[in-house]
Design a protein around this motif. Structure first.
Motif, PDB file in Angstrom:
ATOM      1  N   GLU A  25       6.383  21.433 -15.479  1.00 37.69           N
ATOM      2  CA  GLU A  25       6.884  20.387 -16.241  1.00 37.69           C
ATOM      3  C   GLU A  25       5.805  19.095 -15.585  1.00 37.69           C
ATOM      4  N   GLY A  26       5.472  18.560 -16.610  1.00 37.19           N
ATOM      5  CA  GLY A  26       5.000  17.098 -16.542  1.00 37.19           C
ATOM      6  C   GLY A  26       3.743  16.924 -17.131  1.00 37.19           C
ATOM      7  N   THR A  27       2.840  15.643 -17.722  1.00 36.03           N
ATOM      8  CA  THR A  27       2.130  16.025 -18.113  1.00 36.03           C
ATOM      9  C   THR A  27       0.991  15.123 -17.113  1.00 36.03           C
ATOM     10  N   ASP A  28      -0.391  15.038 -17.213  1.00 36.06           N
ATOM     11  CA  ASP A  28      -1.664  15.351 -17.428  1.00 36.06           C
ATOM     12  C   ASP A  28      -2.461  14.715 -18.237  1.00 36.06           C
ATOM     13  N   TYR A  29      -3.452  14.196 -17.759  1.00 34.89           N
ATOM     14  CA  TYR A  29      -4.726  14.075 -18.887  1.00 34.89           C
ATOM     15  C   TYR A  29      -6.151  14.156 -17.677  1.00 34.89           C
ATOM     16  N   LEU A  30      -6.715  14.770 -18.840  1.00 34.20           N
ATOM     17  CA  LEU A  30      -8.839  15.241 -18.285  1.00 34.20           C
ATOM     18  C   LEU A  30      -9.858  14.701 -18.823  1.00 34.20           C
ATOM     19  N   ALA A  31     -10.488  14.304 -18.726  1.00 26.98           N
ATOM     20  CA  ALA A  31     -11.814  14.147 -19.992  1.00 26.98           C
ATOM     21  C   ALA A  31     -12.592  14.658 -19.282  1.00 26.98           C
ATOM     22  N   THR A  32     -13.738  15.468 -20.089  1.00 25.20           N
ATOM     23  CA  THR A  32     -14.893  16.109 -19.954  1.00 25.20           C
ATOM     24  C   THR A  32     -15.984  15.584 -20.347  1.00 25.20           C
ATOM     25  N   GLU A  33     -17.813  15.009 -20.198  1.00 25.50           N
ATOM     26  CA  GLU A  33     -18.161  14.852 -20.875  1.00 25.50           C
ATOM     27  C   GLU A  33     -18.846  16.431 -21.094  1.00 25.50           C
ATOM     28  N   ASN A  34     -18.688  17.178 -22.514  1.00 27.97           N
ATOM     29  CA  ASN A  34     -18.930  17.321 -23.686  1.00 27.97           C
ATOM     30  C   ASN A  34     -20.722  16.663 -23.663  1.00 27.97           C
ATOM     31  N   PRO A  35     -20.951  17.753 -24.496  1.00 25.25           N
ATOM     32  CA  PRO A  35     -22.184  17.431 -25.261  1.00 25.25           C
ATOM     33  C   PRO A  35     -22.442  16.339 -26.121  1.00 25.25           C
ATOM     34  N   LEU A  36     -21.299  15.938 -26.705  1.00 26.34           N
ATOM     35  CA  LEU A  36     -21.492  14.844 -28.377  1.00 26.34           C
ATOM     36  C   LEU A  36     -20.751  13.749 -27.482  1.00 26.34           C
ATOM     37  N   GLY A  37     -19.979  13.610 -26.680  1.00 31.98           N
ATOM     38  CA  GLY A  37     -19.554  12.756 -25.711  1.00 31.98           C
ATOM     39  C   GLY A  37     -18.033  13.165 -24.564  1.00 31.98           C
ATOM     40  N   PHE A  38     -17.014  12.094 -24.701  1.00 32.46           N
ATOM     41  CA  PHE A  38     -15.899  12.807 -24.033  1.00 32.46           C
ATOM     42  C   PHE A  38     -15.013  13.437 -24.983  1.00 32.46           C
ATOM     43  N   ASN A  39     -14.407  14.365 -24.130  1.00 31.82           N
ATOM     44  CA  ASN A  39     -13.568  15.380 -24.359  1.00 31.82           C
ATOM     45  C   ASN A  39     -12.549  15.042 -23.831  1.00 31.82           C
ATOM     46  N   GLY A  40     -10.820  14.764 -24.342  1.00 28.29           N
ATOM     47  CA  GLY A  40     -10.149  14.633 -23.377  1.00 28.29           C
ATOM     48  C   GLY A  40      -8.458  15.837 -24.107  1.00 28.29           C
ATOM     49  N   TYR A  41      -8.435  15.558 -23.105  1.00 26.32           N
ATOM     50  CA  TYR A  41      -7.435  16.564 -23.299  1.00 26.32           C
ATOM     51  C   TYR A  41      -5.547  16.120 -22.136  1.00 26.32           C
ATOM     52  N   TYR A  42      -4.925  15.605 -22.885  1.00 26.31           N
ATOM     53  CA  TYR A  42      -3.274  14.902 -22.662  1.00 26.31           C
ATOM     54  C   TYR A  42      -2.166  16.685 -22.913  1.00 26.31           C
TER      55      TYR A  42
END
Length: 386
Positions: A316-333
């Motif tokens: 249980e909890g929350t987290d956010y991570l972003a990756t440098e995808n080919p077209l720009g930032f992809n964020g996952y919350y």
């Protein structure tokens, strides 16, 4: 039929003029999918532009909520079908971080390799399709020749040509095929050797330069205001790349001083600069991919995944991570309630932000330049209508 507004003015020479509202799309050969642009014209000059999205809404975020983490991995690569492996990795990384899971070293280097090969495949698509939108058919044959070289090794390891479905929470689906690293090196060398054929059609091309230089200029202030990222932001002089600035996988080592990784930027911010960034990034990603191959060749045999429980539950909890995808930032919350399915998995996709700037970018330009500007935004509609 185009709509006509009732706004009437007096043009040059005393002639009465009326603004015209023109719908580009939702089915139009100049778009990368189902996008609609509602453009108001004063003669041949664009007065206002409104991007209207949602015609191919994929419902990815809602689908994630009723599938466990193994099933999400299969779906996650589809919203940006040109960056499929990178999409898989983002979901795996956020789940692994919340689980406190350590992924085997061989899996992490292989993930980095596949992500960079996927980046090259993505960029080669736009390097071929963008000139096609401007009326040049030849470059797409050269770009697809190089894509096929790399697609062969991606297909060999994953079994897929577009939706690889090779990533897993805890690592990868399978170990590397025997001799695969050698075939990757050969493919990288072949693409490097033949890239000048494609570059010769783009760099210094008088017609392409006439259509793109000084057209669709985005400044750094607009980049910040709209949250633009990736090659589009870097073409406007924004020196930002998450692989270097917030490293994940093995990018910290690859972007260290003396490593093969470097951030490609331009300062002009026009359509030509965006194309040049893509072209140079192909060479950087090939260098990074070869460095990953060399490193994998020196690693001892070992596992490529972590043994998971039959029912995988993220704490249980929350987290956010972003990756440098080919077209720009992809964020996952990710919001978890300790169950086998996420309570919420929100995507911050690169193309959605990048396409919103058209409402500010297109006004003032000629209608004839609209396709040149639109194509240079390098978007995937599924990534907008996620």
């Amino acid at each position: 039929m185009p709509e006509r507004e009732l706004t009437v003015g007096v043009g040059a020479g005393g002639l009465a003029t009326a603004d015209m509202v023109l719908n580009i799309g939702p089915q139009h050969p100049a778009t990368h999918g189902v996008l609609r642009l509602r453009i108001t014209l004063d003669g041949e000059r664009i007065k206002s532009a409104e991007p209207i999205v949602g015609y191919m809404h994929r419902g990815a975020e809602k689908l994630f909520e009723v599938r466990d983490y193994r099933q999400i991995m299969v779906l996650a690569n589809r919203h940006d079908w040109l960056s499929a492996f990178s999409n898989e990795i983002g979901v795996a990384l956020i789940a692994e971080r919340m689980l406190g899971m350590d992924v085997p070293e061989r899996a992490t280097w292989t993930r980095t390799l596949l992500a960079e090969l996927n980046r090259v495949l993505n960029h080669l698509m736009f390097l071929g399709s963008y000139p096609l939108e401007l009326g040049a058919i030849t470059p797409i044959f050269y770009s697809f020749r190089e894509r096929e070289e790399l697609q062969a090794v991606m297909e060999e390891i994953s079994g897929g040509r577009m939706h690889y479905m090779f990533g897993r929470v805890g690592g990868l689906r399978d170990d590397l095929p025997v001799g695969w690293l050698g075939r990757v090196s050969e493919a990288i060398a072949a693409v490097r050797r033949r890239m000048p054929d494609l570059e010769s059609l783009l760099i210094g091309n008088e017609i392409l330069h006439a259509r793109t230089r000084g057209v669709g200029v985005i400044d750094a202030k607009t980049v910040a205001a709209y949250g633009l990222s990736g090659p589009i932001a870097r073409a406007s002089g924004v020196d930002l790349d998450l692989r270097r600035d917030q490293p994940y996988l093995n990018y910290a080592e690859l972007f260290a001083p003396g490593g093969p990784g470097r951030v490609v930027t331009r300062t002009e911010g026009d359509s030509l600069a965006r194309l040049e960034v893509l072209l140079e990034q192909v060479h950087v990603s090939l260098d990074i991919a070869q460095a990953c191959v060399d490193r994998l060749g020196s690693l001892p045999a070992g596992p490529v995944n972590v043994k998971l429980p039959k029912v995988l539950k993220v704490p249980e909890g929350t987290d956010y991570l972003a990756t440098e995808n080919p077209l720009g930032f992809n964020g996952y919350y990710l919001v978890s309630r300790g169950e086998k399915t996420p309570w919420r998995l929100k995507l911050r996709s690169a193309s959605f932000n990048n396409i919103q700037v058209l409402s500010e970018l297109l006004p003032g330009n000629l209608l004839a330049d609209m396709v040149a500007i639109l194509g240079s935004m390098f978007f995937v509609v599924g990534d907008i209508d996620k």
